[in-house]
Design a protein around this motif. Structure first.
Motif, PDB file in Angstrom:
ATOM      1  N   UNK A 124       0.823  -1.215   0.000  1.00 53.26           N
ATOM      2  CA  UNK A 124       0.000   0.000   0.000  1.00 53.26           C
ATOM      3  C   UNK A 124       0.856   1.264   0.000  1.00 53.26           C
ATOM      4  N   UNK A 125       1.996   1.219   0.658  1.00 54.70           N
ATOM      5  CA  UNK A 125       2.850   2.416   0.731  1.00 54.70           C
ATOM      6  C   UNK A 125       3.404   2.816  -0.626  1.00 54.70           C
ATOM      7  N   UNK A 126       3.378   1.914  -1.596  1.00 48.30           N
ATOM      8  CA  UNK A 126       3.887   2.219  -2.933  1.00 48.30           C
ATOM      9  C   UNK A 126       2.865   2.978  -3.788  1.00 48.30           C
ATOM     10  N   UNK A 167      -0.643   7.352   4.662  1.00 49.65           N
ATOM     11  CA  UNK A 167       0.663   6.798   4.315  1.00 49.65           C
ATOM     12  C   UNK A 167       1.589   6.740   5.516  1.00 49.65           C
ATOM     13  N   UNK A 168       1.559   7.822   6.325  1.00 50.13           N
ATOM     14  CA  UNK A 168       2.403   7.836   7.528  1.00 50.13           C
ATOM     15  C   UNK A 168       1.952   6.754   8.515  1.00 50.13           C
ATOM     16  N   UNK A 169       0.635   6.541   8.583  1.00 50.99           N
ATOM     17  CA  UNK A 169       0.127   5.485   9.463  1.00 50.99           C
ATOM     18  C   UNK A 169       0.575   4.110   9.010  1.00 50.99           C
ATOM     19  N   UNK A 170       0.577   3.920   7.691  1.00 53.02           N
ATOM     20  CA  UNK A 170       1.040   2.642   7.144  1.00 53.02           C
ATOM     21  C   UNK A 170       2.525   2.421   7.449  1.00 53.02           C
ATOM     22  N   UNK A 220       1.129   8.816  -0.912  1.00 53.17           N
ATOM     23  CA  UNK A 220       2.394   9.453  -0.568  1.00 53.17           C
ATOM     24  C   UNK A 220       2.129  10.777   0.136  1.00 53.17           C
ATOM     25  N   UNK A 221       2.873  11.026   1.209  1.00 56.54           N
ATOM     26  CA  UNK A 221       2.798  12.276   1.971  1.00 56.54           C
ATOM     27  C   UNK A 221       1.399  12.556   2.516  1.00 56.54           C
ATOM     28  N   UNK A 222       0.698  11.511   2.898  1.00 52.79           N
ATOM     29  CA  UNK A 222      -0.614  11.661   3.523  1.00 52.79           C
ATOM     30  C   UNK A 222      -0.580  11.043   4.912  1.00 52.79           C
TER      31      UNK A 222
END
Length: 287
Positions: free
Chosen positions: A107-109, A119-122, A114-116
């Motif tokens: 999911x991080x890809x 995303x930081x939670x992931x 990105x930059x959300x």
């Protein structure tokens, strides 16, 4: 003449009675000490055999050996229990954590994440999962110990190799030239290195190693002048994952004990350290 003979007989009888009473008190004291040791689950008692009659010496030696064998079995059962537990935990944790880590990485890809905050939670979840997987790998070390390949080797050479790594520690070695040990060379190096490493991290500047041979066993005493181990922690240091260090994994001493037990020996923390030292570990191996 008859009076002198009577006096002599009385003296001999009195001396014999006195010796018998003293000897019985000695045996009673031995029985009390061994009973207390067993009550406290300390099977490593070793009572001296001097001052005993031949039959009593044989009986005391038998009791000493029996206590040693019981303690070996207790250690073996403890190691096997931890191994069974770690195998179960490793299987269950890996089954749950591995998919989580894999999904997070996938999911991080995605560009839209990105930059959300999502995303930081992931990233946080992925980092936690990776840490847990690393932790489980430590469990595997306890459950997948290689089978020892025992050989007779010069322990002094192994100690000298380890000592060369710690230039800021003075090693005081009390062992005859050609002191031999019947064990797995690589596994023994791991055990001694771990004990020395722990001593170094506890601030030790001097380490003493004493080699002994007695009763068909080889004993290696490893002492250090670092920070003493408190009585509270002394009973826990061989428990897997117990550590007093913020960066420690807590498997070093547990794994070391498992290595020694797997070779028919024992690894213990002595209740009383060697003179001029704060901590003494004792490794006992069959010859």
């Amino acid at each position: 003449m008859e009076t002198a003979l009577v006096i002599a007989i009385v003296v001999i009888v009195a001396g014999f009675v006195g010796w018998t009473v003293f000897h019985q008190q000695l045996l009673s004291t031995r029985a009390y000490l061994m009973r207390e040791a067993l009550r406290n689950k300390d099977f490593s008692f070793h009572m001296p055999t001097n001052g005993l009659l031949q039959g009593e010496r044989d009986m005391q030696k038998l009791l000493n050996d029996l206590g040693h064998e019981i303690q070996k079995q207790v250690d073996q059962n403890e190691v096997e229990s931890w191994q069974k537990l770690t195998r179960v935990l490793t299987h269950e944790i890996m089954n749950d954590v591995t998919p989580i880590s894999s999904i997070c990485q996938s999911l991080m890809k995605r560009p839209e994440l990105q930059n959300t905050s999502t995303g930081e939670g992931l990233k946080a979840i992925a980092a936690t999962s990776d840490h847990l997987i690393s932790f489980v790998d430590s469990y595997r070390k306890l459950a997948q110990l290689q089978k020892p390949q025992k050989t007779i080797f010069d322990i002094l050479k192994t100690i000298e190799e380890i000592a060369s790594v710690y230039s800021d520690i003075t090693f005081d070695i009390d062992a005859p030239q050609g002191a031999m040990i019947n064990a797995d060379t690589n596994l023994m190096r791991h055990v001694i290195t771990n004990i020395v490493k722990n001593a170094h991290e506890a601030g030790a500047t001097k380490i003493g190693l004493r080699y002994q041979e007695k009763d068909n066993h080889t004993t290696l005493l490893i002492s250090n002048n670092g920070q003493p181990i408190s009585s509270v922690n002394a009973g826990e240091i061989f428990t897997p994952f117990f550590t007093t260090k913020s960066t420690g994994s807590g498997i070093g001493l547990s794994l070391s004990r498992q290595i020694i037990v797997s070779q028919g020996g024992r690894l213990v923390l002595r209740k009383k350290a060697e003179p001029n030292y704060g901590v003494t570990f004792e490794i006992i191996l069959p010859q």
